[in-house]
Design a protein around this motif. Structure first.
Motif, PDB file in Angstrom:
ATOM      1  N   LEU A 475       0.809  -1.220   0.000  1.00  0.00           N
ATOM      2  CA  LEU A 475       0.000   0.000   0.000  1.00  0.00           C
ATOM      3  C   LEU A 475       0.841   1.268   0.000  1.00  0.00           C
ATOM      4  O   LEU A 475       0.303   2.357  -0.161  1.00  0.00           O
ATOM      5  CB  LEU A 475      -0.931   0.020   1.216  1.00  0.00           C
ATOM      6  CG  LEU A 475      -1.914  -1.140   1.344  1.00  0.00           C
ATOM      7  CD1 LEU A 475      -2.896  -0.863   2.455  1.00  0.00           C
ATOM      8  CD2 LEU A 475      -2.647  -1.382   0.041  1.00  0.00           C
ATOM      9  N   ILE A 476       2.145   1.136   0.193  1.00  0.00           N
ATOM     10  CA  ILE A 476       3.001   2.317   0.189  1.00  0.00           C
ATOM     11  C   ILE A 476       2.918   3.041  -1.149  1.00  0.00           C
ATOM     12  O   ILE A 476       3.053   4.263  -1.227  1.00  0.00           O
ATOM     13  CB  ILE A 476       4.465   1.928   0.523  1.00  0.00           C
ATOM     14  CG1 ILE A 476       5.268   3.163   0.892  1.00  0.00           C
ATOM     15  CG2 ILE A 476       5.092   1.157  -0.611  1.00  0.00           C
ATOM     16  CD1 ILE A 476       4.885   3.784   2.196  1.00  0.00           C
ATOM     17  N   THR A 477       2.636   2.296  -2.215  1.00  0.00           N
ATOM     18  CA  THR A 477       2.470   2.919  -3.534  1.00  0.00           C
ATOM     19  C   THR A 477       1.097   3.559  -3.666  1.00  0.00           C
ATOM     20  O   THR A 477       0.964   4.649  -4.231  1.00  0.00           O
ATOM     21  CB  THR A 477       2.659   1.864  -4.645  1.00  0.00           C
ATOM     22  OG1 THR A 477       3.974   1.318  -4.546  1.00  0.00           O
ATOM     23  CG2 THR A 477       2.477   2.492  -6.024  1.00  0.00           C
ATOM     24  N   LEU A 478       0.073   2.913  -3.122  1.00  0.00           N
ATOM     25  CA  LEU A 478      -1.296   3.383  -3.330  1.00  0.00           C
ATOM     26  C   LEU A 478      -1.609   4.674  -2.590  1.00  0.00           C
ATOM     27  O   LEU A 478      -2.549   5.382  -2.955  1.00  0.00           O
ATOM     28  CB  LEU A 478      -2.298   2.309  -2.890  1.00  0.00           C
ATOM     29  CG  LEU A 478      -2.223   0.963  -3.609  1.00  0.00           C
ATOM     30  CD1 LEU A 478      -3.413   0.111  -3.238  1.00  0.00           C
ATOM     31  CD2 LEU A 478      -2.137   1.126  -5.113  1.00  0.00           C
ATOM     32  N   ILE A 479      -0.857   4.994  -1.523  1.00  0.00           N
ATOM     33  CA  ILE A 479      -1.154   6.227  -0.790  1.00  0.00           C
ATOM     34  C   ILE A 479      -0.637   7.456  -1.522  1.00  0.00           C
ATOM     35  O   ILE A 479      -0.998   8.575  -1.184  1.00  0.00           O
ATOM     36  CB  ILE A 479      -0.576   6.199   0.633  1.00  0.00           C
ATOM     37  CG1 ILE A 479       0.944   6.189   0.612  1.00  0.00           C
ATOM     38  CG2 ILE A 479      -1.126   5.032   1.416  1.00  0.00           C
ATOM     39  CD1 ILE A 479       1.571   6.370   1.980  1.00  0.00           C
ATOM     40  N   GLU A 480       0.208   7.258  -2.508  1.00  0.00           N
ATOM     41  CA  GLU A 480       0.727   8.381  -3.284  1.00  0.00           C
ATOM     42  C   GLU A 480      -0.428   9.137  -3.934  1.00  0.00           C
ATOM     43  O   GLU A 480      -1.391   8.525  -4.413  1.00  0.00           O
ATOM     44  CB  GLU A 480       1.696   7.845  -4.342  1.00  0.00           C
ATOM     45  CG  GLU A 480       2.612   8.871  -4.942  1.00  0.00           C
ATOM     46  CD  GLU A 480       3.677   8.227  -5.798  1.00  0.00           C
ATOM     47  OE1 GLU A 480       4.100   8.877  -6.775  1.00  0.00           O
ATOM     48  OE2 GLU A 480       4.079   7.086  -5.510  1.00  0.00           O
ATOM     49  N   GLU A 481      -0.340  10.452  -3.963  1.00  0.00           N
ATOM     50  CA  GLU A 481      -1.466  11.267  -4.425  1.00  0.00           C
ATOM     51  C   GLU A 481      -1.906  10.904  -5.832  1.00  0.00           C
ATOM     52  O   GLU A 481      -3.093  10.759  -6.113  1.00  0.00           O
ATOM     53  CB  GLU A 481      -1.082  12.750  -4.355  1.00  0.00           C
ATOM     54  CG  GLU A 481      -2.227  13.676  -4.721  1.00  0.00           C
ATOM     55  CD  GLU A 481      -1.933  15.124  -4.384  1.00  0.00           C
ATOM     56  OE1 GLU A 481      -2.454  16.004  -5.083  1.00  0.00           O
ATOM     57  OE2 GLU A 481      -1.183  15.372  -3.420  1.00  0.00           O
ATOM     58  N   SER A 482      -0.966  10.731  -6.751  1.00  0.00           N
ATOM     59  CA  SER A 482      -1.315  10.445  -8.147  1.00  0.00           C
ATOM     60  C   SER A 482      -1.861   9.039  -8.339  1.00  0.00           C
ATOM     61  O   SER A 482      -2.456   8.747  -9.381  1.00  0.00           O
ATOM     62  CB  SER A 482      -0.087  10.639  -9.041  1.00  0.00           C
ATOM     63  OG  SER A 482       0.947   9.734  -8.683  1.00  0.00           O
TER      64      SER A 482
END
Length: 695
Positions: A475-482
């Motif tokens: 999920l570290i990628t999914l929290i990114e704004e874009s």
């Protein structure tokens, strides 16, 4: 429309129904077709305005021809320059605005635009731009057109709160304290703006609003630690005993992050006015088929048909049954005899559905044990409705007025203080049922002055104390704004336990706190650093200006100690002002202030310095300026060197230069604190005789 929805547009579109949203896009396409050179841009956060006119990227204030907003009556579009044009519109009988629930199709929109142009003239409308879209302005620091409107709705600032932010600084700088303001800046900006300043009553109102939002599950608070895991944060298996079989089973249970994401993403897709006296009504939990299974279609059939269907009872008509005995007799008449008539759940559920459930009761439709997907009001008595598709099952019917339908389903914590039971039908009661949350779900409203939006906030205290890679996982990628849901580069994954597809909504805000002096782990995960905005919370001695304890300036006291710590160690280990804030309390006598300062130094400052300098007492003395004070004013004193021969005999034992002792008497001497700022004895070390070390 590609390139159109920026964060504000996305937030705005959460307000309306599907019909409202369709009208919004019809209006935008119509404006684009008729005025292709006009610029489209957004201002404010809550409420958001979409404006059509002329605005350069670097320009602070644009020129507005039309404004699109949301109100409780739907989306509206008005001729924005009302000061100059309202009289012209009124003189020719032209409405100043159109509404998504009145002028519902494109011909009506075009007719209104024609009327506005005829009344005002096309040349008078500022529609000559470069055809920019809202996302063309996303990197511009200021997107405000009317500064007074933006500040009124965004906590006094035109800056959008970042989706991911970390408040970092040394201990005692108010990081956790300020998470309240940061959360309210997102959820209730108007309230925050109305209660700015140091007034204790203002802080009390903000804390009350914060606590209310926590009770509503709009804000969740969690503290990371070394044992915190992915299973706690996202999802994991939990053992439980099945209520019907008594067997041990394992359920996939959502963690704090996943449940908050699902609550943020859940939208009301069907809504009706709630009945009066919700809190006094009986509430039933009911399952309508499985989410995945042969009877998955039952739920949608009930939503579309305005009723609920019970899976028990087969093809038996229970009309006229008023109690359990009559229901049981009807089973027997149809040669359906349970093994234990006294405890058989088929009889129990049919009795509840036919005889106990009354018109006016409320039904909560569950989605498994941890979610709910609809709330309805019973509007009719029992009816027999044969359902051949399911071999006569689901033939027991009650008509229902659906008050709320949620997609995706809401977490159970939005309604209950516990979880749902596996039973198909049973009455929900306190303390499991939270009647206040039920009233909120059914539209009890927001108190005046609490102009909340539908965002959610997750506060992670001590975010650097957990293993970020282990807790966040993929999920570290999914929290990114874009990468949030609804964005151009949105991503989703399949979760390992539930095997369901998951994405992070763009109305979920994460606020973390990080203690820079915490040496419990080497450093913060670089992947987290790249995805968060970092806001430093430095010590603010100026907040202590004017605070005097026995003529000692507490502001200067803290400033001098921090200067020395920065030289001896670094700025990340300074002392925060929050330790000394209790000295600002009104009504304290000089004796009480000195006693409170003694407790601060004895219980907080000195132990913290011991931690910072690994019990290096010489450096602690330098921070406290003890080496330039008289013996009585030193917080830490070095005693005489021990006689190693007397203690250990002929053994070769290395002996320290002396034993350090804390001087308890110094803590209640005002001169000891004054000496931290300006030494009583400058230059040389005091020639006073060191005292003998205690045995």
């Amino acid at each position: 429309m590609e390139g159109y929805p920026d964060r504000r547009v996305t937030e705005l579109l959460r307000k309306g129904s599907e019909e409202d949203k369709a009208w919004f896009w019809t209006l935008i396409r119509t404006l684009r077709q008729r005025f292709p050179t006009a610029d489209h841009y957004t201002v404010n956060l809550d409420p958001t305005d979409v404006r059509v006119g002329s605005k350069a990227r670097a320009e602070k204030n644009g020129k507005v021809a039309f404004r699109i907003r949301w109100s409780k009556d739907g989306f509206t579009c008005d001729a924005r320059d009302l000061k100059n044009h309202l009289a012209l519109l009124q003189s020719q009988g032209v409405a100043e605005q159109i509404n998504s629930r009145v002028q519902v199709d494109q011909p009506q929109i075009n007719a209104w635009l024609d009327a506005v142009i005829n009344a005002v003239s096309l040349e008078a409308l500022p529609l000559e731009g470069e055809g920019r879209m809202p996302r063309d302005y996303e990197n511009n620091e200021s997107q405000s057109n009317d500064a007074e409107m933006s500040t009124a709705h965004n906590g006094g600032s035109t800056e959008l709160p970042p989706l991911n932010q970390i408040l970092f600084g040394p201990p005692g700088t108010g990081k956790t304290y300020n998470t309240i303001n940061e959360a309210l800046k997102i959820l209730a900006p108007q309230l925050l703006e109305q209660n700015r300043g140091d007034d204790p009553d203002s802080r009390k109102r903000l804390k009350e609003a914060f606590d209310e939002l926590v009770d509503k599950e709009r804000i969740r608070f969690v503290t990371f630690h070394q044992s915190f895991s992915y299973e706690d944060f996202v999802e994991g298996l939990r053992a439980r005993t099945d209520e019907t079989t008594g067997q041990l089973r394992y359920d996939v249970v959502d963690g704090v992050f996943k449940s908050l994401c699902e609550a943020a993403a859940s939208k009301v897709t069907q809504q009706a006015d709630a009945p009066a006296g919700v809190g006094a009504r009986r509430v039933w939990k009911m399952s309508l088929g499985n989410t995945l299974g042969d009877d998955a279609s039952i739920f949608q059939e009930c939503i579309d048909g305005g009723y609920v269907l019970l899976g028990y009872g087969g093809g038996i008509n229970f009309a006229g049954c008023a109690n359990r005995q009559q229901v049981q007799a009807r089973f027997a008449d149809n040669n359906v005899l349970p093994e234990n008539p006294g405890t058989d759940y088929g009889i129990t559920s049919v009795t509840a559905f036919v005889a106990k459930m009354k018109v006016g009761d409320l039904i909560v439709v569950s989605d498994g044990n941890f979610k709910l997907r609809a709330i309805g009001e019973v509007t009719g008595d029992y009816q027999f409705k044969p359902h051949s598709e399911f071999d006569a099952d689901y033939s027991q019917m009650r008509s229902v007025k659906w008050l709320r339908h949620y997609q995706p389903s809401l977490p159970h914590s939005e309604l209950l203080n516990g979880q749902f039971s596996q039973m198909t039908l049973y009455e929900l009661r306190a303390p499991t049922l939270n009647k206040e949350k039920l009233e909120q779900l059914l539209g009890a409203g927001v108190p005046e002055g609490r102009a909340e939006n539908d965002a959610r906030v997750l506060i992670i205290d001590e975010i650097n104390r957990g293993s970020v890679s282990r807790i966040f996982g993929e999920l570290i990628t999914l929290i990114e704004e874009s990468k949030r849901a609804g964005r151009a580069e949105a991503l989703s994954i399949v979760l390992p336990y539930s095997q369901t597809r998951f994405s992070v909504p763009d109305n979920l805000y994460i606020i973390g706190t990080m203690n820079t002096a915490d040496r419990s782990l080497a450093g913060l995960d670089i992947a987290l650093r790249r995805r968060f905005v970092f806001k430093e919370m430095a010590p603010m001695p100026d907040l202590l200006a004017g605070v005097q304890v026995a003529d000692v300036s507490v502001c200067e006291l803290l400033t001098e100690m921090n200067k020395r710590i920065e030289v001896l160690l670094d700025r990340d280990h300074c002392l925060g002002h929050a330790y000394f804030m209790p000295l600002k309390e009104d009504g304290l006598t000089e004796e009480q202030k000195l006693a409170r300062l003694e407790l601060i130094f004895r219980n907080q400052i000195l132990p913290l310095l011991q931690e910072y300098f690994f019990e290096d007492w010489q450096r602690i003395c330098w921070v406290l300026n003890d080496h330039r004070k008289g013996l009585d004013d030193r917080f830490v004193r070095q005693c005489k060197k021990r006689d190693a021969v007397a203690l250990f005999g002929d053994a070769s034992v290395p002996v320290q230069a002396g034993v350090w002792r804390i001087n308890d008497k110094a803590f209640n001497r005002a001169s000891a604190y004054a000496g931290i700022i300006t030494a009583n004895y400058k230059g040389e070390v005091s020639t006073d005789e060191p005292e003998e070390a205690d045995a």
